[in-house]
Design a protein around this motif. Structure first.
Motif, PDB file in Angstrom:
ATOM      1  N   ILE A  30       0.902  -1.151   0.000  1.00 40.22           N
ATOM      2  CA  ILE A  30       0.000   0.000   0.000  1.00 40.22           C
ATOM      3  C   ILE A  30       0.937   1.197   0.000  1.00 40.22           C
ATOM      4  CG2 ILE A  30      -1.770   1.297   1.258  1.00 40.22           C
ATOM      5  CD1 ILE A  30      -2.542  -1.417   2.590  1.00 40.22           C
ATOM      6  N   PRO A  31       0.893   2.067  -1.007  1.00 37.61           N
ATOM      7  CA  PRO A  31       1.880   3.137  -1.113  1.00 37.61           C
ATOM      8  C   PRO A  31       2.063   3.921   0.188  1.00 37.61           C
ATOM      9  CG  PRO A  31       0.493   3.100  -3.057  1.00 37.61           C
ATOM     10  CD  PRO A  31      -0.106   2.123  -2.079  1.00 37.61           C
ATOM     11  N   LYS A  32       3.309   3.998   0.603  1.00 38.08           N
ATOM     12  CA  LYS A  32       3.722   4.766   1.777  1.00 38.08           C
ATOM     13  C   LYS A  32       3.069   4.299   3.077  1.00 38.08           C
ATOM     14  CE  LYS A  32       4.543   8.668  -1.224  1.00 38.08           C
ATOM     15  NZ  LYS A  32       4.200  10.025  -1.573  1.00 38.08           N
ATOM     16  N   ARG A  33       2.572   3.084   3.096  1.00 36.22           N
ATOM     17  CA  ARG A  33       1.936   2.527   4.305  1.00 36.22           C
ATOM     18  C   ARG A  33       2.478   1.143   4.656  1.00 36.22           C
ATOM     19  NH1 ARG A  33      -1.665   5.156   7.566  1.00 36.22           N
ATOM     20  NH2 ARG A  33      -2.393   3.083   7.973  1.00 36.22           N
ATOM     21  N   MET A  34       2.606   0.252   3.642  1.00 38.01           N
ATOM     22  CA  MET A  34       2.947  -1.133   3.931  1.00 38.01           C
ATOM     23  C   MET A  34       3.633  -1.762   2.721  1.00 38.01           C
ATOM     24  SD  MET A  34       1.838  -4.510   3.245  1.00 38.01           S
ATOM     25  CE  MET A  34       0.161  -4.374   2.697  1.00 38.01           C
ATOM     26  N   LEU A  35       4.609  -2.632   3.004  1.00 33.71           N
ATOM     27  CA  LEU A  35       5.328  -3.369   1.972  1.00 33.71           C
ATOM     28  C   LEU A  35       5.574  -4.784   2.492  1.00 33.71           C
ATOM     29  CD1 LEU A  35       7.075  -3.507  -0.655  1.00 33.71           C
ATOM     30  CD2 LEU A  35       8.958  -2.547   0.699  1.00 33.71           C
ATOM     31  N   THR A  36       5.213  -5.801   1.699  1.00 29.22           N
ATOM     32  CA  THR A  36       5.454  -7.195   2.081  1.00 29.22           C
ATOM     33  C   THR A  36       6.417  -7.819   1.088  1.00 29.22           C
ATOM     34  OG1 THR A  36       3.217  -7.373   2.991  1.00 29.22           O
ATOM     35  CG2 THR A  36       4.411  -9.423   2.619  1.00 29.22           C
ATOM     36  N   LEU A  37       7.509  -8.389   1.625  1.00 26.67           N
ATOM     37  CA  LEU A  37       8.550  -9.003   0.807  1.00 26.67           C
ATOM     38  C   LEU A  37       8.724 -10.464   1.178  1.00 26.67           C
ATOM     39  CD1 LEU A  37      11.236  -6.190   1.197  1.00 26.67           C
ATOM     40  CD2 LEU A  37       9.691  -6.519  -0.744  1.00 26.67           C
ATOM     41  N   GLN A  38       9.210 -11.244   0.208  1.00 29.94           N
ATOM     42  CA  GLN A  38       9.554 -12.640   0.469  1.00 29.94           C
ATOM     43  C   GLN A  38      10.833 -12.930  -0.296  1.00 29.94           C
ATOM     44  OE1 GLN A  38       6.904 -15.783  -0.978  1.00 29.94           O
ATOM     45  NE2 GLN A  38       7.295 -16.887   0.922  1.00 29.94           N
ATOM     46  N   ALA A  39      11.846 -13.451   0.418  1.00 35.29           N
ATOM     47  CA  ALA A  39      13.127 -13.756  -0.210  1.00 35.29           C
ATOM     48  C   ALA A  39      13.053 -15.073  -0.964  1.00 35.29           C
ATOM     49  CB  ALA A  39      14.229 -13.816   0.838  1.00 35.29           C
ATOM     50  N   GLU A  40      13.742 -15.109  -2.080  1.00 37.02           N
ATOM     51  CA  GLU A  40      13.906 -16.348  -2.836  1.00 37.02           C
ATOM     52  C   GLU A  40      15.154 -17.025  -2.293  1.00 37.02           C
ATOM     53  OE1 GLU A  40      15.156 -17.109  -7.376  1.00 37.02           O
ATOM     54  OE2 GLU A  40      13.314 -15.919  -7.111  1.00 37.02           O
ATOM     55  N   LEU A  41      14.985 -18.174  -1.666  1.00 40.45           N
ATOM     56  CA  LEU A  41      16.106 -18.845  -1.027  1.00 40.45           C
ATOM     57  C   LEU A  41      16.878 -19.674  -2.052  1.00 40.45           C
ATOM     58  CD1 LEU A  41      14.532 -19.946   2.374  1.00 40.45           C
ATOM     59  CD2 LEU A  41      15.524 -17.758   1.701  1.00 40.45           C
ATOM     60  N   THR A  42      18.168 -19.430  -2.119  1.00 38.18           N
ATOM     61  CA  THR A  42      19.025 -20.134  -3.067  1.00 38.18           C
ATOM     62  C   THR A  42      19.694 -21.320  -2.387  1.00 38.18           C
ATOM     63  OG1 THR A  42      20.968 -18.822  -2.505  1.00 38.18           O
ATOM     64  CG2 THR A  42      19.495 -17.934  -4.210  1.00 38.18           C
ATOM     65  N   LYS A  43      20.530 -22.012  -3.135  1.00 40.48           N
ATOM     66  CA  LYS A  43      21.220 -23.192  -2.608  1.00 40.48           C
ATOM     67  C   LYS A  43      22.143 -22.859  -1.440  1.00 40.48           C
ATOM     68  CE  LYS A  43      24.992 -22.731  -5.889  1.00 40.48           C
ATOM     69  NZ  LYS A  43      25.780 -23.368  -6.921  1.00 40.48           N
ATOM     70  N   ASN A  44      22.472 -21.589  -1.253  1.00 41.29           N
ATOM     71  CA  ASN A  44      23.382 -21.198  -0.186  1.00 41.29           C
ATOM     72  C   ASN A  44      22.707 -21.027   1.174  1.00 41.29           C
ATOM     73  OD1 ASN A  44      25.787 -21.005  -1.852  1.00 41.29           O
ATOM     74  ND2 ASN A  44      24.699 -19.328  -2.837  1.00 41.29           N
TER      75      ASN A  44
END
Length: 195
Positions: free
Chosen positions: A109-123
């Motif tokens: 939601i602009p300037k209110r909320m951001l949801t992220l999810q990392a892409e997990l690699t072999k490391n």
């Protein structure tokens, strides 16, 4: 490389980087709490206030210039729902090589909320890869005044397992250092650590 991948996960999962200098009193600006009230999960909540307008804080999270000013030397941002933030800690690397870290933009939601999810690699450790679909970072932005912004980050999906518990202090310290870097960049124009 494995260390850097773990660190970005927890910048993102309110997930990063270097151990904190114990003599640095500015660390008190960041509050870190682990909520383990849910039977099988833990939530890492970290919050801080920064003395700049909301627009400045938001731009630090959603633009290439923002990421490269406080978090990594190389970033590529496709900011939209289902977009990505791709970063690389290797100054001599490039986006797309094996040290690239990809964060998926789940929603915002602009300037209110951001949801992220990392892409997990072999490391990444196997136990984290098993839980990849459950790991998210939700970041809330609150305008306190025209010149002050509060940021609250929730790292969600950590399992209440010994392996996660033993890493929590590392995650907290890394995240706190990253947030101090962000605060320094926003308030002075210079990050506390140059990546």
């Amino acid at each position: 490389m494995k260390t850097h991948l773990l660190q970005i996960l927890f910048l993102s999962f309110s997930a990063i980087l270097f151990a904190q200098n114990p003599n640095d009193n500015s660390a008190s600006r960041i509050k870190s709490v682990i909520d383990s009230s849910k039977a099988d999960n833990m939530v890492l909540k970290q919050s801080f206030e920064v003395n700049v307008p909301l627009d400045s804080v938001w731009n630090a999270y959603v633009t290439k210039i923002g990421w490269e000013s406080w978090a990594v030397p190389i970033a590529e941002v496709d900011f939209k729902i289902n977009g990505t933030i791709k970063t690389n800690y290797n100054r001599l690397g490039k986006v797309g090589d094996e040290s690239t870290i990809t964060l998926h933009i789940i929603n915002y939601i602009p300037k209110r909320m951001l949801t992220l999810q990392a892409e997990l690699t072999k490391n990444f450790p196997e136990f984290m890869k098993e839980d990849e679909k459950d790991l998210f970072n939700m970041i809330l932005f609150e305008e306190m005044s025209s010149s002050k912004t509060k940021v609250i980050s929730y790292g969600m999906g950590y399992k209440k397992k010994e392996k996660y518990m033993s890493l929590m202090n590392f995650f907290i310290q890394g995240n706190e250092q990253s947030y101090l870097n962000l605060i320094s960049y926003l308030e002075t124009g210079k990050p506390s650590i140059k990546y």
